[in-house]
Design an enzyme around this catalytic site. Structure first.
Site, mmCIF file in Angstrom:
data_model
loop_
_atom_site.group_PDB
_atom_site.id
_atom_site.type_symbol
_atom_site.label_atom_id
_atom_site.label_comp_id
_atom_site.label_asym_id
_atom_site.label_seq_id
_atom_site.Cartn_x
_atom_site.Cartn_y
_atom_site.Cartn_z
ATOM 1 N N TYR A 22 10.062 10.054 -16.958
ATOM 2 C CA TYR A 22 10.911 9.532 -17.630
ATOM 3 C C TYR A 22 12.399 9.315 -16.887
ATOM 4 C CZ TYR A 22 14.680 10.088 -21.456
ATOM 5 O OH TYR A 22 15.537 9.762 -22.312
ATOM 6 N N GLU A 44 15.241 11.216 -30.660
ATOM 7 C CA GLU A 44 16.397 11.916 -30.435
ATOM 8 C C GLU A 44 16.823 12.783 -31.753
ATOM 9 O OE1 GLU A 44 18.602 8.700 -29.223
ATOM 10 O OE2 GLU A 44 18.134 8.962 -26.864
ATOM 11 N N TRP A 52 13.792 18.222 -24.865
ATOM 12 C CA TRP A 52 13.181 17.061 -24.557
ATOM 13 C C TRP A 52 11.759 16.933 -24.380
ATOM 14 C CZ3 TRP A 52 14.304 12.679 -27.033
ATOM 15 C CH2 TRP A 52 13.968 11.614 -26.231
#
Length: 195
Positions: A22, A44, A52
């Protein structure tokens, strides 16, 4: 043969392949695709209060559960479909976040109708160009900014939820509206070049 060790932002753990991928391929790269914007808004919003890395582990589950992040399909989800998602272990089973994603799909479509695209709408908050920061340490990176405050407030007025200023700053970082790669990170300069 020696392998050169790359300097990365310090938030990336070298033991997490999903986070490495990522960071190295997506985070901070300017996005101009509406479906990708919607994907990040859903993810999000789901991340609020969580890490995350948890969201990244469930990203494929989200793609399946949320019709490949097609807002025109998501907006039509029924209470029965939402209940099915609440029971789906491949995503974060938080009813309010799931319901928010469905509501947000409708508000997202309204923005597309008004501005031609969500992309045209959101990039206005940074005058159409990425904000290039020169941060040397993680402690210099804020959780919010005046732009994320304005972005969040405007989205809320348009009916979005789970779009607080912190969530929107994370969105701005993810889609390259803000370059918060540390200056010592190999991606700092790379994300400034057109892909």
């Amino acid at each position: 043969m020696t392998v050169r060790r790359l300097n990365r932002c310090t938030w990336v753990g070298s033991d997490n392949p999903l986070m490495l991928e990522y960071h190295d391929r997506e985070w901070g790269v300017p996005v101009h695709d509406d479906r990708k914007h919607f994907e990040f808004l859903v993810l999000e919003g789901a991340q609020a209060g969580l890490s995350w890395s948890i969201v990244l582990k469930k990203r494929e589950g989200y793609r399946r559960a949320f019709s490949q992040f097609d807002p025109r399909k998501v907006v039509r989800y029924t209470p029965k479909r939402i209940q099915k998602l609440v029971a789906d272990p491949s995503i974060i089973r938080h009813r309010m976040k799931i319901e928010a994603a469905v509501r947000n799909a409708g508000a997202f479509l309204a923005i597309q109708d008004e501005f031609g695209s969500f992309d045209a709408y959101c990039w206005r908050f940074v005058d159409g160009r990425p904000r290039l920061n020169r941060r040397k340490t993680m402690s210099e990176i804020p959780a919010t900014s005046p732009e994320s405050d304005t972005f969040s407030k405007d989205l809320k007025q348009r009916g979005f939820s789970f779009v607080g200023s912190t969530v929107m700053y994370a969105h701005m970082q993810a889609v390259g509206m803000v370059n918060d790669h540390l200056v010592g990170c190999f991606r700092y300069r790379e994300t400034q070049r057109p892909e």
